[in-house]
Design a protein around this motif. Sequence first.
Motif, PDB file in Angstrom:
ATOM      1  N   ASP D  72       0.822  -1.204   0.000  1.00 43.12           N
ATOM      2  CA  ASP D  72       0.000   0.000   0.000  1.00 43.12           C
ATOM      3  C   ASP D  72       0.858   1.255   0.000  1.00 43.12           C
ATOM      4  O   ASP D  72       0.573   2.230  -0.682  1.00 43.12           O
ATOM      5  CB  ASP D  72      -0.904   0.008   1.245  1.00 43.12           C
ATOM      6  N   LYS D  73       1.918   1.176   0.791  1.00 46.12           N
ATOM      7  CA  LYS D  73       2.811   2.320   0.855  1.00 46.12           C
ATOM      8  C   LYS D  73       3.400   2.580  -0.533  1.00 46.12           C
ATOM      9  O   LYS D  73       3.437   3.714  -1.005  1.00 46.12           O
ATOM     10  CB  LYS D  73       3.927   2.025   1.857  1.00 46.12           C
ATOM     11  N   ARG D  74       3.832   1.511  -1.192  1.00 46.11           N
ATOM     12  CA  ARG D  74       4.423   1.682  -2.515  1.00 46.11           C
ATOM     13  C   ARG D  74       3.396   2.200  -3.510  1.00 46.11           C
ATOM     14  O   ARG D  74       3.704   3.020  -4.374  1.00 46.11           O
ATOM     15  CB  ARG D  74       5.039   0.369  -2.982  1.00 46.11           C
ATOM     16  N   ALA D  75       2.155   1.723  -3.344  1.00 49.99           N
ATOM     17  CA  ALA D  75       1.099   2.193  -4.243  1.00 49.99           C
ATOM     18  C   ALA D  75       0.918   3.705  -4.062  1.00 49.99           C
ATOM     19  O   ALA D  75       0.768   4.453  -5.031  1.00 49.99           O
ATOM     20  CB  ALA D  75      -0.197   1.454  -3.958  1.00 49.99           C
ATOM     21  N   TRP D  76       0.939   4.142  -2.819  1.00 48.92           N
ATOM     22  CA  TRP D  76       0.816   5.580  -2.551  1.00 48.92           C
ATOM     23  C   TRP D  76       1.988   6.337  -3.180  1.00 48.92           C
ATOM     24  O   TRP D  76       1.803   7.358  -3.822  1.00 48.92           O
ATOM     25  CB  TRP D  76       0.739   5.832  -1.042  1.00 48.92           C
ATOM     26  N   GLN D  77       3.192   5.794  -3.004  1.00 45.51           N
ATOM     27  CA  GLN D  77       4.361   6.463  -3.579  1.00 45.51           C
ATOM     28  C   GLN D  77       4.209   6.634  -5.082  1.00 45.51           C
ATOM     29  O   GLN D  77       4.635   7.623  -5.661  1.00 45.51           O
ATOM     30  CB  GLN D  77       5.644   5.670  -3.272  1.00 45.51           C
ATOM     31  N   SER D  78       3.574   5.631  -5.716  1.00 49.85           N
ATOM     32  CA  SER D  78       3.447   5.745  -7.159  1.00 49.85           C
ATOM     33  C   SER D  78       2.399   6.795  -7.535  1.00 49.85           C
ATOM     34  O   SER D  78       2.406   7.323  -8.639  1.00 49.85           O
ATOM     35  CB  SER D  78       3.104   4.388  -7.779  1.00 49.85           C
TER      36      SER D  78
END
Lengths: 280, 292, 272, 272, 439
Positions: D72-78
């Motif tokens: 989820d964190k990576r999705a947000w970063q993207s």
Amino acid sequence: EEISEFRIGILGGENAQDRLNSNECLRAKTEELLGVETKLFAPADYNGVIQGLLGGTIDMAWLGASGYAKTYLSDPEAVEPVLVKVNVDGGYGYYSVGFARKDSGINALEDVKGKVFGFGDPNSTSGFLIPSIEIPQQTGSTMQSGEYFGEVKFTGGHEQTIVAVANGDIDAGVTWADGLGNWEDGYNSGALRKAVDAGLIDMNDLVQIWQSKPIPEGPVVLRKALPEDVKVKMTALMASMPAMDYDCYYSVAAGDSKGFQPITHEAYEVIIEARKLKSN
Amino acid sequence: MADLTAQAPGSVAEIQAQYADLTRRKRIYGGVLLALFIALMMAGFRTADDRNAGSFADGYQRIFDYPAEVLSEAGEKVAELPAHVVHFFPALVETLNIAGAATLLGAILGTLLSLLSTRGMAPWPALIPVFRRVMDICRAIPEIVIALVLIFLLGGGPVPAMIAIAIHTAGALGKLFSEVNENASLKPVEGLNSTGASWAQRMWLGVIPQVGPNYVSYALLRFEINIRASAILGFVGAGGIGYELKNSMSWGQGKYDEAAAIFILLFVTIVVVDQISGALRDRLTHGNRKGA
Amino acid sequence: MLRINKLTKRFGDKTAVEAATLDIDKPCMLGIIGRSGAGKSTLLRMINRLGDASEGSISFEGREITTLKGKDKRAWQSECAMIFQQFNLVPRMDVVSNVLHGTLNRRSTLATMFNLYPMADIHKAIEILDRLGIAEHAPKRAEALSGGQQQRVAIARALMQDPKIILADEPIASLDPMNAQTVMEALRRIHEEDGRTVIANLHTLDTARRYCDRVVGMRDGRIVFDGLPEQLTTGVAREIYGAGADFSEAATSTEIETLDKTQAVRTAEAYV
Amino acid sequence: MLRINKLTKRFGDKTAVEAATLDIDKPCMLGIIGRSGAGKSTLLRMINRLGDASEGSISFEGREITTLKGKDKRAWQSECAMIFQQFNLVPRMDVVSNVLHGTLNRRSTLATMFNLYPMADIHKAIEILDRLGIAEHAPKRAEALSGGQQQRVAIARALMQDPKIILADEPIASLDPMNAQTVMEALRRIHEEDGRTVIANLHTLDTARRYCDRVVGMRDGRIVFDGLPEQLTTGVAREIYGAGADFSEAATSTEIETLDKTQAVRTAEAYV
Amino acid sequence: MTTMDLNTAPLKGQMDKLFFKKRLMNFGIPAVILAYLTYVFFAFDVPGLWERASMDNARTLVSDTYSYKTHVTRDNRTGDVTYAVEGERKGEYPEGMSPEWVTPGTTTVIDLTGGHVVRFGPETIEYDIPGYGLVTATPSRTQGVQAILPEGDVPQWINLSKNRLAITTDAGRLTVTRNRAEVFRYFYGWELFFFTLDSPYHGLNPFELAGRAVSGEAGAIWNDFWNNKMWRHGDVAWAIGETILMAFLGTFGAGLVALPLAFLGTRNFMPVRVVRFAARRFFDFVRGVDSLIWTVVLARAFGPGPLTGALAILITDTGTFGKIFSEALENVDEKQIEGVSSTGAKPIQRYRFGVIPQITPVLLSQLLYFLESNTRSATIIGAITGGGIGLLLTQAIITQKDWEEVSYYIVLIIVMVMFMDWFSGWLRKRLISGDEGGH
Ligand SMILES: Nc1ncnc2c1ncn2[C@@H]1O[C@H](COP(=O)(O)OP(=O)(O)OP(=O)(O)O)[C@@H](O)[C@H]1O
Ligand SMILES: Nc1ncnc2c1ncn2[C@@H]1O[C@H](COP(=O)(O)OP(=O)(O)OP(=O)(O)O)[C@@H](O)[C@H]1O
Ligand SMILES: [Mg+2]
Ligand SMILES: [Mg+2]
């Protein structure tokens, strides 16, 4: 129980490739007999073959007596002796001979006192084990450097001992000979003879200073874990070889001899005891 | 890439097409390379496995058999280890001496060779390729080859090993040194030349001060390598700790405690020398960077 | 004294110096000018025997120089000191050692390798440095000095050789005007006080005019002018530099008085 | 949309950001100014989740950001692209590959390992590059480009992420005024044409004034100003920068129009 | 200028001291080196060694490398005479064939050229030596070797005892013992290098061979050459291949294993101190143990062969590469990694794009550099256990004959190592070209 390949280890004394060449006919016969791929291995020293037998990566080898003792001491369940070579005269054995340069003034073991004495490979029966036991009996001392002899070295092998003596690096050394024939030829077979044939030494320059009691010829061993039928087949093959194909036998046995004869572990117990004696 | 700039592509479509082309080519090239590498590794492994007495699949569980055998015996006779260590210490000193003397001789010879084969420094520029080849050959012959031949001529002992390692070291250091030389400034050499200095003076006063720290750093690295080499040569009769190790290892059961002691001695030495020389080299190259 | 006759130097097809002839009868300060690539450096290097001549001869006090070999060649080099544009000192060595390198030819190779210079030499080196005003830098590493100081160390090394001739290959080209002046004055003083011949390649006309007794102009490897500084008119200069009518004196000037024109000089030099 | 509430970040004893509260309702271009060490970078890094917050919350469209983990964190970063002062590209890879890194989060790990991106992505990357005017550099290595071009590649990578927010941490601090202008104009255009929110840390007042809809001032980790560019008077600026009465606008200007003042700016900046 | 003497005097003193110190250093370092070398010189007993150094061996060695000998041997019991190149079985002349310089018969006449003639008679052996005279020797079972020499002192090159006579001349060498009489005649070159005596192609010149090859015998010719019993070209080629294989598998295998492990030993990628420490000590350990010991250890598990050698190299180099790669990894630029992470890349992608591109130049150049040096190590390891050209070489040296084979192998090894050196250099240039700017 099946085997997928059969691996024969061959000890040193000759060029690695010469060794492989002279055992090629044995390899072919084995392959035909067992119906599995057969390979020859010629490691650099005694230890290479012994490690192979212990690790189960070599199935058959023709060891020296001391080499067999080492294998047995490391793991009694690793291999079993099956055959031994019989000389033309019916006996099975050879000798460890001590020798020195003629011009060094050494004519007997006693003359080497305080000088440099050389063994061959630590795993060699005639190049180390037997002389290291019999010589102290004669000198009444030990083989420690500085006790009777000034220094005691390992040269690494029979060939190196001969050259080291001829060069004067060591004053005396031991190597093997069949004890047949004449000194000036370097005997009929043995390390001296090979050196003479190679033009490396002149026997006129050397004198024999010592000879051991007969040493039992080393056994042909098979890995104990091999299937019984493989063991039987291989024993039979080796035993019948002189009759079947003498040429092949000649090159496998490295010279003329009568043939292979069955032998058991008991024949080597003396050697094993001797070896234990030398361990610390 | 060249054609890209040459045509000065106007439209995005054109760039896209060209880049896509490039990507495809890269992918094919990369794919082929990767496939080739994997195929080579696999085929190589299969061949090696096939030509080996034991196969990898059978043997990998037995990797620790031998160390276990040695350790168990050494463990039983652990009380004797210190005595063995003391007993074999002189052999270790011999090994270190072989490495030390060989490194020194090799470095001296390598310095000469490198100076003789660097453009601008060589007294006989025409012979540069000759000296280069000499270095290549010195470098190419494994130490063991020279050592064995010399053992035949000189008999066993440390000297053949020392000469063998020195020859190899001369070749290896010579090459590294000449790379250092290439980066040295020739101006001081020319300056000295104009005063009528001889070749030796030009090199000693004009070149060596510039390259000295780098030379020493490389020589130290070589010393580490040479300790191993000299231990290995002991295995073929060149004396030192390797000779003792081979004898006790090949005797096997009954002398494994000696083998363990020798091994500890050798291992500790190698690690200690590695660390010391690493620290020294760091200082040298660092100090050098500041100085230059 | 120094007699150069039809001296030629070829690099492959390229002739760097072509049949240069020059005669110096008595100690003087001689400037060689010419544009980049004219062959000035090549000429000096041949005199010092850093490069071999292709043809022609150089003789000094009757002795033929071009054919000297080995020991004799090095002996000649020690009589004929050279100063370089980039100083060519050993940067990691101290100043005095660098000056002492001037004595290398007289001392045995082995002794010099162990820094065994006679005390008298060391003292003399310091005196020379003092004469050039940089004695206090004596123990420093050469690389720690400024360009002008380094060039004076190079001059000190040259003096240490006690040479009959000093060759200077654009001694001030890497220096700022302030340092350039100091260095040129030092060279002039050496000529005047010691009576040594100084031959200097110079980039700039006004330096040549100001410090030299005689000026030689080179162009494309040939000596195209040889005369007194006074004879060096703008017309002659134009010919030497192969420049058109837009040639200006300032283009080759680095005198301090014209410092503010530096920008102009740069542009002009690029053209020249 | 983006709601930052009492966000705090401590490094050991040091509080880099202290209870920062910020609310963005609709896409805008927001500039954050403040002197060095004010906590601007730290704030942006927390939003992108390159650094974890010590306290407080960030929510985006109702979703809490600070507690996201892993996927989820990576999705947000993207969704929230970041642009760095030093560009942070992979210099040895070509420009298009660098841009394609913006798609890493959406693509399967395995395919990307072997640089296997869909052709459509590649075409899109080149279109984005074209939009930023650097399409012709597509096959070059990133390191072969100038600073301004590299920053545009970084912007292209950000656009490739198709983000809702673009964070830019001093995007023009390493650039010369010419390139700085190009980059800022690109960011402004992205905001205007695509309607994306852009939050940019800026060093200079006039840039903030010129390109931003809203300016936030930070000092010692706190938000001390939040308003329209017009409200950013010299007095306010003085407060933000903690400067005395001698504070001058020019000190933070890098606009081309003030290029000839560069010298003055340098000195003043050193003071700030 | 006027104050010259005032300020230079202390300076001179200072410089005097400086030079004194320099000289001390200048003498000190060489003196220490010299003292050490002197110590080593005596510790290694170089003078004694020099005395004992065997020039005869050197001569044998050198002459054997470029020449070969053909043995003519008479069995004194049966009277049979055989001919063999190098006295080896596989070099024997087939039945009924003899070298042209030998005339078989009841008395075999052997022409050693230059007037030297040896005759193997029915009873006695004669050697006619120009400038010396005729030597006759009669071997007998009971009385040993009875030799009759010309008048005068026995020259050095004749070695005579009761049972043995040996004559060594430039033309050849004769030995007579009770059992055998043997003559060596020396020839230049590597005899039987292309074909052994039993091959139909032996002694043909290249044109004839080419002719035969064209007429369809190319396969047979190649076969006879490749399987040459004396030189065994096929086996030698295999051995070289095995050596290179060991180096290749070992080096690249180590690279593959070391790369992931290297991350464990770095400060920036492995925050857990204990793991980092353990990884580093692990690298030190496998490196310190040395490939040689690994060879011995692995020989138990895998037996002799190239795989064992390759694994030994692999293990040692895992340590070396682990160390080198860790150092490279610690020097990576964090900015690139951060740039990639900010896009939401997964950790593996972060490594793939943030880290790997940065370390590939170091990685590749180290791998290729080691490929070359491991070719040499593989030769040595092969000598200890594995196989390959190293085993052939050491065995040929240890058995101390066939120096021509030794020199052949040495030449092959040098060519092999130089080829690998060139090859790895070439690859390095191709793969990392233009990458210098990357750092
Ligand atoms: N080692 C060399 N090899 C080939 N050509 C050379 C070499 N040295 C000089 N030249 C050429 O010879 C010509 C004369 O060079 P030279 O250095 O003497 O000129 P210069 O007058 O000193 O110029 P500058 O003011 O640039 O130092 C030039 O064209 C140069 O390219
Ligand atoms: N990783 C860190 N560890 C410790 N302190 C940090 C760390 N990162 C930032 N800081 C501190 O936090 C404070 C805020 O830093 P930050 O980088 O956010 O400032 P900034 O406003 O971006 O300044 P600049 O204009 O210099 O980039 C500074 O005092 C800095 O020293
Ligand atoms: Mg010049
Ligand atoms: Mg910041």
